[in-house]
Design a protein around this motif. Structure first.
Motif, PDB file in Angstrom:
ATOM      1  N   SER B 139      38.504   2.917-119.237  1.00 54.89           N
ATOM      2  CA  SER B 139      38.166   1.496-119.454  1.00 54.89           C
ATOM      3  C   SER B 139      39.064   0.819-120.488  1.00 54.89           C
ATOM      4  O   SER B 139      38.923  -0.376-120.734  1.00 54.89           O
ATOM      5  N   PRO B 143      42.623  -2.197-114.917  1.00 50.38           N
ATOM      6  CA  PRO B 143      42.190  -1.544-113.667  1.00 50.38           C
ATOM      7  C   PRO B 143      42.950  -1.993-112.422  1.00 50.38           C
ATOM      8  O   PRO B 143      42.799  -1.408-111.361  1.00 50.38           O
ATOM      9  N   ALA B 166      33.178   3.737-115.823  1.00 47.45           N
ATOM     10  CA  ALA B 166      34.149   3.126-116.744  1.00 47.45           C
ATOM     11  C   ALA B 166      34.114   3.964-118.013  1.00 47.45           C
ATOM     12  O   ALA B 166      33.282   3.764-118.897  1.00 47.45           O
ATOM     13  N   ILE B 179      36.801  -4.055-115.505  1.00 44.50           N
ATOM     14  CA  ILE B 179      36.565  -3.188-114.336  1.00 44.50           C
ATOM     15  C   ILE B 179      35.510  -3.823-113.421  1.00 44.50           C
ATOM     16  O   ILE B 179      35.664  -3.837-112.196  1.00 44.50           O
TER      17      ILE B 179
END
Lengths: 125, 212
Positions: B139, B143, B166, B179
């Motif tokens: 994370s 992404p 994540a 994300i």
């Protein structure tokens, strides 16, 4: 340093088997060309492209893989947010997107976010 | 009466045998160094008391698919048996020179790169065998990468249930919202596999995804 781009129109690959498509794309990339493909590959073809890339990398010392990115048709459409619509367009043979495939030795990184994509290349002498 | 009980006992045992649910084959997929093996170890430690994979800061530590069978996971009074499949990180290029930064000697780095290419191929081949997949993403990293799209696109095309972990939310740069924005159609659970943060929510979501 010269960067060579090879534009591959949708019709050049349309109708070919997945294997022939992947082989043709990799042939260009292995000649140090950055491929701009009109449209996008099916998810299974993308996976296969990665698989074939790894096989050829293992067999060929000079080949260090690829960088790959599909630029969405519209920046208003978030890259991942409409996966189903994307899959549907792939099945119908969309030519709206642009797929960029280049040699890992030349393309250092493709930075992307919902607003823009940036291609970072490696400068060679 | 004794004969009746024997038959009943036999019937119950046969019923249990034939109604037994098959183990869920759960794949951990994602790019290199996202924390797949750390999550695999966390799950195994939580339910078996032992680890299953080696982990390292050097990318491509997992270069072969590792399977741990019969992990009985419990959440909110329910129980499921998983066969956990820890896969090598999927990448489009692997350069041995990247490993040299981690003070690995040149020969070992080359060997590691060669094994890693095979690991990517193996991971892709295993996709078809999965009942459900946890896509593990770091994370702290953007992404929007094609590897992430390709993994998720292939799972969607195969109709395999997916959730996104994540990972590394204990780190300052962690951005779960990025994300969630990138993958709005999938459940995203922020967690730290290393620190064991938010594991209850992870297991809860895992059950929801598998039951779909």
């Amino acid at each position: 340093m010269n960067l060579t781009f090879k534009f591959v129109p949708f019709n050049e690959l349309n109708g070919l088997t997945s294997e022939k498509k992947i082989n043709r794309l990799l042939e260009f990339v292995k000649k140090d060309k950055i491929v701009l493909l009109q449209g996008r590959l099916k998810p299974s073809e993308e996976a296969w492209l990665i698989q074939k890339t790894m096989e050829q990398q293992a067999a060929n010392k000079g080949f260090k893989g690829i960088e790959l990115f599909t630029i969405p048709a519209s920046r208003n459409e978030k890259i991942f947010s409409q996966m189903r619509a994307v899959v549907a367009r792939v099945l119908l043979g969309s030519r709206d997107e642009l797929t960029l495939i280049g040699p890992g030795t030349i393309i250092k990184e493709i930075k992307s976010n919902p607003d823009r994509s940036e291609l970072l290349t490696t400068v060679r002498g | 009466m004794a004969v009746f009980n024997i038959f009943k006992d036999l019937f119950d045992k046969l019923s249990a045998l034939f109604s037994a649910k098959k183990d869920v084959k759960l794949g951990l997929y994602g790019p290199p160094n996202a924390g797949k093996s750390t999550l695999a170890n966390r799950i195994c430690k939580d339910w078996l008391g032992e680890e299953m994979s080696s982990v390292s800061a050097v990318p491509h530590e997992t270069r072969e698919v590792v399977v741990k069978e019969k992990i009985e996971v419990k959440s909110k009074g329910k129980s499921l048996s998983f066969n956990l499949v820890d896969t090598p990180g999927i990448a489009t290029k692997i350069d041995y020179e990247d490993f040299l930064k981690f003070k690995i000697n040149k020969d070992d780095a080359k060997e590691r790169a060669k094994e890693a290419t095979k690991g990517v191929i193996e991971a892709i081949k295993w996709l078809d065998d999965m009942d459900a997949v946890v896509v593990v993403l770091d994370s702290t990293i953007n992404p929007y990468s094609q590897v992430n799209i390709t993994i998720i696109g292939n799972l969607a095309a195969r109709d395999i249930p997916v959730m996104i972990a994540a990972n590394k939310t204990d780190l300052k740069k962690s951005d779960i919202k990025a994300i969630e924005a990138a993958f709005p159609q999938y459940p995203v659970i922020g967690m730290s596999a290393e620190k064991g943060i938010n594991m209850d929510e992870f297991y809860d979501q895992l059950f929801k995804v598998v039951k779909k």
